[in-house]
Design a protein around this motif. Sequence first.
Motif, PDB file in Angstrom:
ATOM      1  N   SER A  11      -1.745  -1.109   1.190  1.00 24.73           N
ATOM      2  CA  SER A  11      -0.901  -0.618   0.096  1.00 24.73           C
ATOM      3  C   SER A  11      -1.701   0.263  -0.854  1.00 24.73           C
ATOM      4  O   SER A  11      -1.251   1.341  -1.264  1.00 24.73           O
ATOM      5  N   LEU A  12      -2.916  -0.180  -1.195  1.00 30.98           N
ATOM      6  CA  LEU A  12      -3.783   0.585  -2.098  1.00 30.98           C
ATOM      7  C   LEU A  12      -4.091   1.961  -1.520  1.00 30.98           C
ATOM      8  O   LEU A  12      -4.005   2.984  -2.219  1.00 30.98           O
ATOM      9  N   ASN A  13      -4.428   2.000  -0.230  1.00 31.81           N
ATOM     10  CA  ASN A  13      -4.816   3.269   0.374  1.00 31.81           C
ATOM     11  C   ASN A  13      -3.621   4.138   0.736  1.00 31.81           C
ATOM     12  O   ASN A  13      -3.792   5.296   1.115  1.00 31.81           O
ATOM     13  N   ILE A 132      -9.776   4.583  15.990  1.00 29.62           N
ATOM     14  CA  ILE A 132      -9.835   3.427  15.089  1.00 29.62           C
ATOM     15  C   ILE A 132      -8.501   2.691  15.086  1.00 29.62           C
ATOM     16  O   ILE A 132      -8.449   1.455  15.171  1.00 29.62           O
ATOM     17  N   SER A 133      -7.405   3.433  15.008  1.00 28.67           N
ATOM     18  CA  SER A 133      -6.085   2.815  14.962  1.00 28.67           C
ATOM     19  C   SER A 133      -5.747   2.101  16.268  1.00 28.67           C
ATOM     20  O   SER A 133      -5.223   0.987  16.261  1.00 28.67           O
ATOM     21  N   ILE A 141      -8.548  -2.486   9.417  1.00 27.50           N
ATOM     22  CA  ILE A 141      -8.673  -3.085   8.091  1.00 27.50           C
ATOM     23  C   ILE A 141     -10.129  -3.059   7.629  1.00 27.50           C
ATOM     24  O   ILE A 141     -10.419  -2.797   6.452  1.00 27.50           O
ATOM     25  N   ARG A 142     -11.075  -3.318   8.546  1.00 26.35           N
ATOM     26  CA  ARG A 142     -12.497  -3.254   8.170  1.00 26.35           C
ATOM     27  C   ARG A 142     -12.875  -1.836   7.738  1.00 26.35           C
ATOM     28  O   ARG A 142     -13.613  -1.649   6.758  1.00 26.35           O
ATOM     29  N   ILE A 276      -7.059   7.155   7.609  1.00 24.48           N
ATOM     30  CA  ILE A 276      -7.142   5.960   8.458  1.00 24.48           C
ATOM     31  C   ILE A 276      -5.926   5.077   8.228  1.00 24.48           C
ATOM     32  O   ILE A 276      -5.318   4.546   9.160  1.00 24.48           O
ATOM     33  N   ASN A 277      -5.564   4.910   6.966  1.00 24.44           N
ATOM     34  CA  ASN A 277      -4.402   4.089   6.608  1.00 24.44           C
ATOM     35  C   ASN A 277      -3.120   4.651   7.215  1.00 24.44           C
ATOM     36  O   ASN A 277      -2.286   3.916   7.752  1.00 24.44           O
TER      37      ASN A 277
END
Length: 428
Positions: A11-13, A132-133, A141-142, A276-277
Amino acid sequence: MVGLGGAILTSLNGVVGSGIFALPALLFAAAGSFSPVAILIFACLYGSVLLVVAKLSTVFRQSGGAQLYTEHAFGPAVGFQVGWFSLAVNMSAAAANFHVLVSYVAAIFPFFDDPAIRLVTMTALILVFTSISVSGAARSIRALAIGTVLKIGPIALLVAIGFAQNGVPVEVNLPTFSNFESVALLLAFAFSGCDVAVYAAGEAKEPRKTMTRALMLNLGGVAIFYALVQLAYAATAPDPTAVDIPLAAMGEKLLGPAGSLMISLAAIFSIATYQINTFFLIPRLAYGMARRGLLPHSLAYLSPRFKSPAVAIAAFAAVVAALTLSGTFEILAVLVVSVEQLGFLAVIAALVTMWRRNDAGLRKTMDLRWAIIVPVATGYILWLMSQLEATSVIYMGVMVAIGIALYWLSKSSAVKQDGIDLPEGRSF
């Protein structure tokens, strides 16, 4: 599975990307010393909308967010439109951000300013974020956690140094109403994306509890963070002509060239983490739509090894790459705020509709507070939409027409595997 910390990170990203690096100067120019207060006021208004999203997230077990809620309330045609809007805007935003990201890198390392090198770099970044996804939720998440520290840390340090050298401003001058209105869309853009964690709610531990806490904790944290950055910017009073790079100008005034370099690196990590998010969350929206028969069946493939929607991620990356390399994303990029408001209106209407039908016993869980929350959220969204230019309305009409055509085309290769499950065990 994604826990509370992971949900807060996503949510933050979804909120803190490249905007924070341009926001302070624009807000200060429009609202002056009142700008930190304006941020907190808008956070409260935005919070009324987020409460609606959070409430609906307690009803559903699956991923999808606004697309899922509207599909249940109004049927697949409306649900597809909401999903199409979200996919289109996020893909165009991702494409635009790759250009911004490489521009920041080129500002530090001029080697990357060569047009051919830029294209190769953007292609390589798309491949990295895709990998990454695809590698699963835990690794994504890391990566988000590391990127968040690298982007928030330098800004927080700059704010602390700004207060230490210049004190905390306490004088507040009220702006005229017209000036306050002028920051409405700017602040709406600043907070846009606060709800994106629900796109992957199906991968969360106890999603009906986790999502609500994550959404509201993130909104409060981001609002305070933005307000502190704005206060520190006002106290430092950097070069007012550096409108495009206000935090870099602030860093240079406080720490010299090292401060400017520190913020430029933070901007690179911030945009990269945002990307990434996006690559983690948005393909899961397409995956959920494919599982429910709204998109081609191939997008519903789940990697046996990583348990990630590999085909949906690859398809998302391919479209983003095409938009990035061709540069044909500008029209969609300007629709971010207007499309999000349409989605929020649909979500509010979905909550009211589900309350009237008493889906999953929803009526018993809503008290008189909702007689205030729903009208405030609706009024806030309608007021924001009244600030939009006429061209945005035309673009939205074009997108609706395209969405209708895509909906009928998708049906020919779609297979419905899932219904929409509510806590009482009913499927729709």
